[in-house]
Design a protein around this motif. Structure first.
Motif, PDB file in Angstrom:
ATOM      1  N   PHE B 271       0.842  -1.212   0.000  1.00 32.52           N
ATOM      2  CA  PHE B 271       0.000   0.000   0.000  1.00 32.52           C
ATOM      3  C   PHE B 271       0.873   1.257   0.000  1.00 32.52           C
ATOM      4  N   PHE B 272       1.916   1.218   0.825  1.00 29.71           N
ATOM      5  CA  PHE B 272       2.772   2.399   0.934  1.00 29.71           C
ATOM      6  C   PHE B 272       3.376   2.755  -0.421  1.00 29.71           C
ATOM      7  N   TRP B 273       3.962   1.743  -1.077  1.00 32.85           N
ATOM      8  CA  TRP B 273       4.652   2.050  -2.346  1.00 32.85           C
ATOM      9  C   TRP B 273       3.682   2.395  -3.455  1.00 32.85           C
ATOM     10  N   GLU B 274       2.517   1.752  -3.467  1.00 27.88           N
ATOM     11  CA  GLU B 274       1.578   1.973  -4.571  1.00 27.88           C
ATOM     12  C   GLU B 274       0.699   3.206  -4.355  1.00 27.88           C
ATOM     13  N   LEU B 275       0.467   3.586  -3.113  1.00 24.97           N
ATOM     14  CA  LEU B 275      -0.503   4.655  -2.847  1.00 24.97           C
ATOM     15  C   LEU B 275       0.071   5.885  -2.147  1.00 24.97           C
ATOM     16  N   VAL B 276       0.920   5.664  -1.150  1.00 27.48           N
ATOM     17  CA  VAL B 276       1.348   6.791  -0.306  1.00 27.48           C
ATOM     18  C   VAL B 276       2.641   7.425  -0.819  1.00 27.48           C
ATOM     19  N   ASP B 277       3.605   6.593  -1.180  1.00 30.21           N
ATOM     20  CA  ASP B 277       4.894   7.116  -1.635  1.00 30.21           C
ATOM     21  C   ASP B 277       4.701   8.110  -2.779  1.00 30.21           C
ATOM     22  N   ASN B 278       3.750   7.826  -3.682  1.00 34.12           N
ATOM     23  CA  ASN B 278       3.505   8.694  -4.830  1.00 34.12           C
ATOM     24  C   ASN B 278       2.382   9.704  -4.575  1.00 34.12           C
ATOM     25  N   ALA B 279       1.941   9.795  -3.318  1.00 35.82           N
ATOM     26  CA  ALA B 279       0.960  10.799  -2.876  1.00 35.82           C
ATOM     27  C   ALA B 279      -0.414  10.659  -3.542  1.00 35.82           C
ATOM     28  N   ILE B 280      -0.757   9.460  -3.981  1.00 36.71           N
ATOM     29  CA  ILE B 280      -2.124   9.247  -4.491  1.00 36.71           C
ATOM     30  C   ILE B 280      -3.092   9.207  -3.297  1.00 36.71           C
ATOM     31  N   ALA B 281      -2.644   8.615  -2.218  1.00 33.35           N
ATOM     32  CA  ALA B 281      -3.402   8.667  -0.957  1.00 33.35           C
ATOM     33  C   ALA B 281      -2.479   9.234   0.115  1.00 33.35           C
ATOM     34  N   GLU B 282      -3.088   9.823   1.127  1.00 33.30           N
ATOM     35  CA  GLU B 282      -2.273  10.380   2.198  1.00 33.30           C
ATOM     36  C   GLU B 282      -1.949   9.312   3.234  1.00 33.30           C
ATOM     37  N   GLU B 283      -2.903   8.431   3.421  1.00 38.20           N
ATOM     38  CA  GLU B 283      -2.682   7.330   4.364  1.00 38.20           C
ATOM     39  C   GLU B 283      -3.353   6.083   3.809  1.00 38.20           C
ATOM     40  N   ALA B 284      -2.716   4.932   3.954  1.00 35.73           N
ATOM     41  CA  ALA B 284      -3.307   3.665   3.496  1.00 35.73           C
ATOM     42  C   ALA B 284      -2.711   2.545   4.328  1.00 35.73           C
TER      43      ALA B 284
END
Lengths: 408, 409
Positions: B271-284
């Motif tokens: 989740f971190f690499w796919e969503l948060v690292d690239n700022a698509i989500a703020e928290e996952a």
């Protein structure tokens, strides 16, 4: 008793050994907190504290994260008024490798352009999310209103200023503020102090060394700020000034705050919640920066009870100077002393408390010293302090459907 | 570290893990009752009752209770969940016996009518407070949607309406039926005098009457429904996903914890690499939530309204890739290191160790040393985690979201 060593460049190394634990917590306090950022760059420290983890030394972002996780580090980072604090809790066997990794992050972050936008976007998102967390937002706004500028500046940041921030500017801010002569390294738990000193010395003694830029501190008018939000509750933040930890009345102030809100027999809990059922969440605590201190109070209640809640709270603050009882004093003393001993079982707490002591006092207090100072307070000393330092001026922030009126 | 156990004639279990090197001691009463043991008429009663225990006994007023804790410097509190109500305190070693006596007395509360009426206001304020915390609200609503009529969907706090209607008489009835000694465990950890604590607990609790206490333990597969509500004052979309997981009694719970770290730890996970690292989500984040006879995997994601579709697409891809390709050796190694260091650090302090000790007894009726858990985590293989992914399809999730929009739209 804490270990201490100061490197030639001024960087401070603090340590506190704990028997019977197999873990340790270390932290770097880097003097690049919210108040150290230039005007117009509010929130830059949040971008920076993310960006430096996106690759450092010869590891790219992914490799760095994998290396940290491979050691099982429980990492943390926080942005405060004065410092960016980064560190980890870990099993003691991983310490040396962990310090090498963190040295890369602090000394040689890659700061690649292509990683900057995501770090910045997350910081912007973080500020926007505060709208959905009024309880946290009210306290951030309260510190902003209470402390002289820029000491109380929002640690989350300002959306417009964040949006305007560039990678180039952020690199400048890092160059300017990642100043090792003002950095504090603090460790607690299981470690060998000599080998920690040797390693930190090799890693940092020849690092960046600058004279810090003096802050232009501007006093603020104490005023009331209301932010409209159609939520279920009105979130109330109140703050009043008090003595700093360097003041001889400091322990009298801590005891007074404890009598007000040290436990469930504290005056605020008793009067606001137990007797009147006005709130679920109600509490006050001592809050300090190096150059100013206050007592911060939070209460959350439905709009129909907002005014009564504030009136009762302020009345209790005012009533303190009419005197305290011996029973209250004894409860405050045992509460403060017990907390101290229990907190000292956690390496994370000790590393943080020692670092903060050094920043504020220029030395680390021992638990025995604090216990003895608490013990020396008396009904007379606390009452005398309260009479000389009445809590009658409040900074207030509310977030909710309706505002409140502050009593004159 | 020395383990001790005693059972009173009425069924109350006392367990202790003595550690003379500790600077403090912690004690807790673990009562096997919570929102899942309620019905619609009394929803919220477990939590309300937890508050009422602090209002005192026939002999102690609320203020005297608070004063008694504070005069010993106790750090004390309680929480109510779907299936347990836990009352706990940490103190310096010399006070543990006294604090154990105090909790023992409080477990037989007076439940006075006037205290009940006053505390109703506080409960309603607590409900209002959580309404202003969408991160919490979305979990509560998703749980309801996931479990439907199954009692694990009951809200812990209840609603303003259910609390308004609740009577003191109904609360007394619930108390009588659930706070039986054979439904309660007392756990103590750290530096304390075992014999003294046992003597005090026996003196106060020994006369309580044993009775039959039951709980419906049906497993449940989840509704796989999708819901959303809009609130005009919100800025972000808050999304909760829930799907079936392992129970607290299932040996695979350690593999499930490792899976949650691989998929949804706050840093370094998929989740971190796919969503948060690239700022698509703020928290996952994703967690494994083992419960009594059933269990969940649940995720919480916060993002902008514009990114919702993209986020869900990515989440579905993360889940389907896991099912197609499984996890890697390297992912498992990192997850183990993170979980082990977390476990060791948490359990070094009595106030942290207390909960693992007490809850293991509640769910497993046995003592597990910390080293048992460490060993169990070390033993988990890639094949174990992959077989879990095969059995519990994370893609079969129930989804609930709360986000910006016109109220109620």
């Amino acid at each position: 008793m804490a270990d201490k060593h100061i490197l030639k460049n001024g960087m401070v190394i603090l340590g506190e050994q704990m028997a019977e634990v197999g873990s340790a917590t270390f932290e770097f306090m880097i003097p690049a907190g919210a108040s150290r950022m230039e005007q117009g760059c509010c929130g830059a420290c949040n971008v920076i504290s993310d960006w430096i983890f996106r690759g450092a030394g010869d590891r790219d972002s992914r490799e760095l994260s994998d290396a940290i996780d491979g050691l099982g580090l429980q990492r943390f980072s926080a942005v405060g008024s004065g410092y960016i604090t980064i560190g980890s809790a870990l099993e003691a066997g991983s310490l040396s490798e962990a310090l090498d990794l963190y040295a890369d992050i602090v000394r040689e972050p890659m700061l690649k352009d292509e990683q900057f936008d995501a770090a910045k976007q997350l910081a912007v998102d973080n500020v926007m999310s505060l709208d959905d967390d009024p309880r946290q937002k009210v306290m951030i706004k309260l510190r902003e209103q209470f402390y002289p500028s820029p000491l109380g500046r929002s640690t989350a940041g300002d959306v417009d200023e964040l949006k305007a921030l560039t990678a180039e500017k952020s690199r400048e801010l890092i160059e300017e503020n990642f100043n090792f002569s003002e950095t504090i390294f603090s460790i607690a738990g299981k470690y060998e102090f000599d080998s920690v000193v040797k390693q930190v010395k090799e890693l940092f003694e020849n690092g960046r060394h600058k004279r810090p830029r003096p802050l232009q501190i501007v006093q603020r008018e104490r005023e009331y700020l209301h932010i409209h939000n159609d939520g279920a509750q009105v979130h109330i933040g109140l703050m009043t000034g008090t003595v700093k930890p360097t003041d001889e009345d400091y322990y009298n102030a801590r005891v007074a705050v404890s009598i007000l809100s040290g436990g469930m027999s504290g005056r605020l809990f008793t009067e606001v919640r137990e007797k009147r059922g006005l709130c679920y969440a109600i509490g006050a605590g001592y809050h300090t920066l190096k150059d100013a201190a206050g007592i911060m109070c939070y209460a959350g209640t439905t709009p129909d009870k907002g005014q009564e809640t504030v009136d009762v709270i302020i009345r209790e603050f005012n009533k303190l100077s009419e005197g305290i009882t011996d029973k209250e004093l004894q409860r405050a003393k045992v509460g403060l002393k017990s907390s101290l001993v229990m907190q000292s079982e956690s390496s994370g707490y000790l590393a943080g408390a020692n670092g903060s002591d050094y920043h504020i006092l220029g030395r680390v207090r021992s638990i025995e010293e604090i216990k003895s100072k608490v013990e020396q307070t008396s009904v007379d000393s606390v009452t005398d302090f309260l009479r000389r330092n009445k809590f009658d001026k409040f900074t207030a922030v509310t977030i909710g459907p309706e505002s409140i009126k502050l009593e004159a | 570290m020395e383990f001790k156990k005693r059972q009173l004639d009425n069924g109350l279990v006392i367990i202790g893990e003595l550690n003379k090197a500790a600077k403090s001691a912690a004690v807790g009463f673990f009562v096997r009752t919570g929102a899942r043991d309620e019905n619609g008429q009394i929803n919220g009663v477990s939590h309300f009752l937890e508050h009422m225990l602090f209002k005192g006994t026939e002999k102690l007023s609320a203020f005297e209770v608070n004063e008694a804790f504070d005069s010993k410097g106790a750090k004390f509190n309680a929480y109510t969940g779907e299936e347990n109500t836990v009352f706990f305190a940490s103190v310096l070693p010399e006070y543990l016996t006294e604090i154990s006596r105090l909790w023992s007395q409080l477990l037989r509360p007076a439940l006075r009518d006037d205290d009940f009426s006053m505390e109703k206001n506080v409960i309603k304020q607590e409900i209002a407070m959580y309404k202003d915390q969408p991160e919490f609200d979305v979990m509560d609503r998703c749980r309801k949607l996931y479990f439907g009529e199954h009692p694990c969907g009951n809200s812990v706090l209840g609603t303003e309406e259910s609390i308004d209607k609740l009577t003191a008489e109904q609360m007394r009835g619930y108390f009588q039926s659930r706070y039986a000694p054979n439904n309660i465990v007392l756990a103590a950890v750290g530096d304390f005098d075992w014999d003294q604590v046992c003597a005090v607990v026996e003196e106060v609790c020994g006369r309580w009457q044993r009775q039959d206490v039951t709980r419906a333990l049906d497993d449940f597969g989840g509704s796989i429904e999708n819901g959303r509500i809009a609130k005009a004052n919100l800025a972000r979309e808050h999304i909760c996903l829930m799907s079936p997981g392992v129970s607290a009694q299932d040996d695979r719970r350690f593999a499930a914890s490792l899976l949650d770290s691989i998929v949804g730890d706050s840093v370094g996970s998929r989740f971190f690499w796919e969503l948060v690292d690239n700022a698509i989500a703020e928290e996952a984040v994703m967690h494994s939530g083992p419960m009594d006879g059933t269990g969940l995997f649940y995720s919480y994601i916060r993002c902008s309204r514009e990114n919702v579709e993209k986020v869900l697409e990515i989440v579905k891809k993360v889940f389907s890739n896991l099912r197609a390709d499984g996890i890697t050796n390297d992912e498992l190694r990192k997850a183990k290191n993170k979980l082990l260091s977390h476990l060791v650090i948490k359990n070094e302090v009595p106030s942290g160790r207390l909960f693992d000790l007490g809850l293991n007894w509640i769910y497993l009726k046995k003592y597990r040393k910390l080293s048992d858990d460490i060993e169990a985590i070390k033993q988990v293989s890639v094949a174990d985690v992959n077989s879990l992914i095969g059995e519990f399809n994370l893609s079969d999730f129930t989804q609930f979201s709360i986000g910006p929009g016109e109220d109620g739209s």
